[in-house]
Design a protein around this motif. Structure first.
Motif, PDB file in Angstrom:
ATOM      1  N   TYR A   1       0.812  -1.210   0.000  1.00  0.00           N
ATOM      2  CA  TYR A   1       0.000   0.000   0.000  1.00  0.00           C
ATOM      3  C   TYR A   1       0.850   1.267   0.000  1.00  0.00           C
ATOM      4  CZ  TYR A   1      -3.838  -3.175   0.831  1.00  0.00           C
ATOM      5  OH  TYR A   1      -4.745  -4.203   0.686  1.00  0.00           O
ATOM      6  N   LEU A   2       2.117   1.134   0.309  1.00  0.00           N
ATOM      7  CA  LEU A   2       3.080   2.224   0.165  1.00  0.00           C
ATOM      8  C   LEU A   2       4.310   1.681  -0.554  1.00  0.00           C
ATOM      9  CD1 LEU A   2       3.135   4.090   3.623  1.00  0.00           C
ATOM     10  CD2 LEU A   2       1.941   4.767   1.536  1.00  0.00           C
ATOM     11  N   ARG A   3       5.060   2.600  -1.135  1.00  0.00           N
ATOM     12  CA  ARG A   3       6.307   2.231  -1.803  1.00  0.00           C
ATOM     13  C   ARG A   3       7.342   3.302  -1.471  1.00  0.00           C
ATOM     14  NH1 ARG A   3       5.514   2.087  -7.961  1.00  0.00           N
ATOM     15  NH2 ARG A   3       5.916   4.315  -7.757  1.00  0.00           N
ATOM     16  N   GLN A   4       8.588   2.849  -1.243  1.00  0.00           N
ATOM     17  CA  GLN A   4       9.644   3.820  -0.951  1.00  0.00           C
ATOM     18  C   GLN A   4      10.389   4.178  -2.230  1.00  0.00           C
ATOM     19  OE1 GLN A   4      12.778   2.674   1.797  1.00  0.00           O
ATOM     20  NE2 GLN A   4      12.882   4.758   2.596  1.00  0.00           N
ATOM     21  N   GLU A   5      10.558   5.477  -2.442  1.00  0.00           N
ATOM     22  CA  GLU A   5      11.258   5.987  -3.612  1.00  0.00           C
ATOM     23  C   GLU A   5      12.759   6.083  -3.320  1.00  0.00           C
ATOM     24  OE1 GLU A   5       9.328   7.375  -6.794  1.00  0.00           O
ATOM     25  OE2 GLU A   5       8.731   5.508  -5.811  1.00  0.00           O
ATOM     26  N   PRO A   6      13.589   6.182  -4.371  1.00  0.00           N
ATOM     27  CA  PRO A   6      15.032   6.366  -4.159  1.00  0.00           C
ATOM     28  C   PRO A   6      15.347   7.593  -3.301  1.00  0.00           C
ATOM     29  CG  PRO A   6      14.599   5.787  -6.436  1.00  0.00           C
ATOM     30  CD  PRO A   6      13.271   5.991  -5.792  1.00  0.00           C
ATOM     31  N   SER A   7      14.446   8.581  -3.314  1.00  0.00           N
ATOM     32  CA  SER A   7      14.628   9.800  -2.519  1.00  0.00           C
ATOM     33  C   SER A   7      14.404   9.556  -1.029  1.00  0.00           C
ATOM     34  CB  SER A   7      13.659  10.878  -2.991  1.00  0.00           C
ATOM     35  OG  SER A   7      12.318  10.472  -2.734  1.00  0.00           O
ATOM     36  N   ARG A   8      14.010   8.314  -0.677  1.00  0.00           N
ATOM     37  CA  ARG A   8      13.674   7.899   0.688  1.00  0.00           C
ATOM     38  C   ARG A   8      12.281   8.358   1.109  1.00  0.00           C
ATOM     39  NH1 ARG A   8      16.552   3.930   2.185  1.00  0.00           N
ATOM     40  NH2 ARG A   8      16.307   4.426   4.394  1.00  0.00           N
ATOM     41  N   GLN A   9      11.600   9.087   0.256  1.00  0.00           N
ATOM     42  CA  GLN A   9      10.220   9.426   0.565  1.00  0.00           C
ATOM     43  C   GLN A   9       9.315   8.252   0.214  1.00  0.00           C
ATOM     44  OE1 GLN A   9       9.464  13.323  -1.370  1.00  0.00           O
ATOM     45  NE2 GLN A   9       9.371  14.083   0.734  1.00  0.00           N
ATOM     46  N   TYR A  10       8.105   8.283   0.748  1.00  0.00           N
ATOM     47  CA  TYR A  10       7.141   7.210   0.514  1.00  0.00           C
ATOM     48  C   TYR A  10       5.998   7.719  -0.359  1.00  0.00           C
ATOM     49  CZ  TYR A  10       9.651   4.594   4.057  1.00  0.00           C
ATOM     50  OH  TYR A  10      10.633   3.940   4.753  1.00  0.00           O
ATOM     51  N   VAL A  11       5.532   6.852  -1.249  1.00  0.00           N
ATOM     52  CA  VAL A  11       4.411   7.193  -2.121  1.00  0.00           C
ATOM     53  C   VAL A  11       3.323   6.139  -1.970  1.00  0.00           C
ATOM     54  CG1 VAL A  11       5.861   8.389  -3.810  1.00  0.00           C
ATOM     55  CG2 VAL A  11       5.380   5.943  -4.103  1.00  0.00           C
ATOM     56  N   LEU A  12       2.096   6.546  -2.268  1.00  0.00           N
ATOM     57  CA  LEU A  12       0.983   5.601  -2.239  1.00  0.00           C
ATOM     58  C   LEU A  12       1.228   4.504  -3.266  1.00  0.00           C
ATOM     59  CD1 LEU A  12      -2.007   8.092  -1.973  1.00  0.00           C
ATOM     60  CD2 LEU A  12      -0.941   6.780  -0.124  1.00  0.00           C
ATOM     61  N   GLY A  13       1.007   3.256  -2.865  1.00  0.00           N
ATOM     62  CA  GLY A  13       1.355   2.112  -3.705  1.00  0.00           C
ATOM     63  C   GLY A  13       0.262   1.719  -4.679  1.00  0.00           C
ATOM     64  N   PRO A  14       0.649   0.953  -5.698  1.00  0.00           N
ATOM     65  CA  PRO A  14      -0.311   0.561  -6.741  1.00  0.00           C
ATOM     66  C   PRO A  14      -1.428  -0.345  -6.241  1.00  0.00           C
ATOM     67  CG  PRO A  14       1.788  -0.577  -7.031  1.00  0.00           C
ATOM     68  CD  PRO A  14       2.013   0.469  -5.981  1.00  0.00           C
TER      69      PRO A  14
END
Length: 252
Positions: A60-73
């Motif tokens: 439900y979340l995914r971590q980006e290379p920037s270390r921030q988290y985004v809503l997952g697919p």
């Protein structure tokens, strides 16, 4: 707090917090860092980290290379199912409007910067449909868009218009932010909005927002301008208002 993380109402605290984080991220545009989440939620950083890691593991979340988290697919599937259920809840209310008024009834939602039509019950008259389920349009040229945006702060509306532009579809399309916000003030005062052939020549629409909806929703009646008389609009507004309230009750 009682045993097993349950409050007095029987709610599970960790579930409340996890969904709270997802809603916070959605409100912030879908991407946030741990410290931002901690500040926004008021929860301790270690608690945020545990919740986020679980949501990442579940997809439900995914971590980006920037270390921030985004809503997952994985949330997309839930959203699609939820949109379908919205249309299921709406159809009986739309069908009653068609029975009472004779013209097509629609439900639409503001999705990002666009209006998407989620449900429709067609008119009894033999005519082509001016809107269809799944169609996406910009809000400045639709009654449903106006009804929804009339509930938003004017600064947010103007920012949306800046992002989307105000392309002209017909001679009646409103193409300036000042004229559009004036119509929103009128819609806020009267409780309904109209589209006077602004999306398609010869088509008139009247819409009201669904109060206290989980997403920005509106329902409308639309048809050829020749049939959508002032008398019919006057008849439609209280029926639309009641249908919107009944639909809101069903969604809670």
């Amino acid at each position: 707090m009682t045993e097993n993380g349950k409050g007095r109402t029987g709610s599970v605290q960790s579930i409340e917090r996890a969904f709270g984080l997802l809603e916070t991220m959605a409100d912030a545009g879908g991407m946030m860092g741990l410290s931002q989440l901690a500040t926004a939620s008021g929860l301790p950083l270690p608690t945020i980290h545990r919740l986020v890691r679980t949501l990442v593991d579940l997809g439900y979340l995914r971590q980006e290379p920037s270390r921030q988290y985004v809503l997952g697919p994985k949330l997309i599937r839930l959203g699609e199912s939820s949109s379908h259920m919205l249309s299921v809840f709406a159809r009986p209310h739309l069908a009653r409007l068609v029975d009472e008024l004779g013209e097509s009834a629609n439900m639409a939602m503001l999705d990002g910067d666009q209006i998407v039509y989620l449900a429709q019950v067609p008119s009894r008259h033999s005519m082509r449909m001016f809107t269809e389920v799944g169609r996406r349009v910009l809000p400045h040229c639709t009654a449903v868009g106006k009804a929804i945006l009339a509930q938003f702060p004017e600064a947010e509306v103007r920012e949306l218009l800046r992002r989307t532009g105000m392309p002209q579809h017909t001679d009646n399309t409103i193409t300036t932010p000042d004229a559009f916000t004036a119509q929103l003030h009128q819609a806020s005062d009267t409780g309904y909005a109209t589209d006077e052939g602004e999306q398609e020549v010869g088509v008139r629409c009247v819409a009201v927002a669904v109060p206290d909806a989980p997403s920005p929703l509106a329902i409308s009646i639309s048809g050829p301008a020749g049939r959508m008389t002032e008398s019919l609009v006057e008849q439609a507004v209280p029926l639309l208002t009641q249908a919107a309230k009944s639909l809101s009750d069903d969604l809670h």
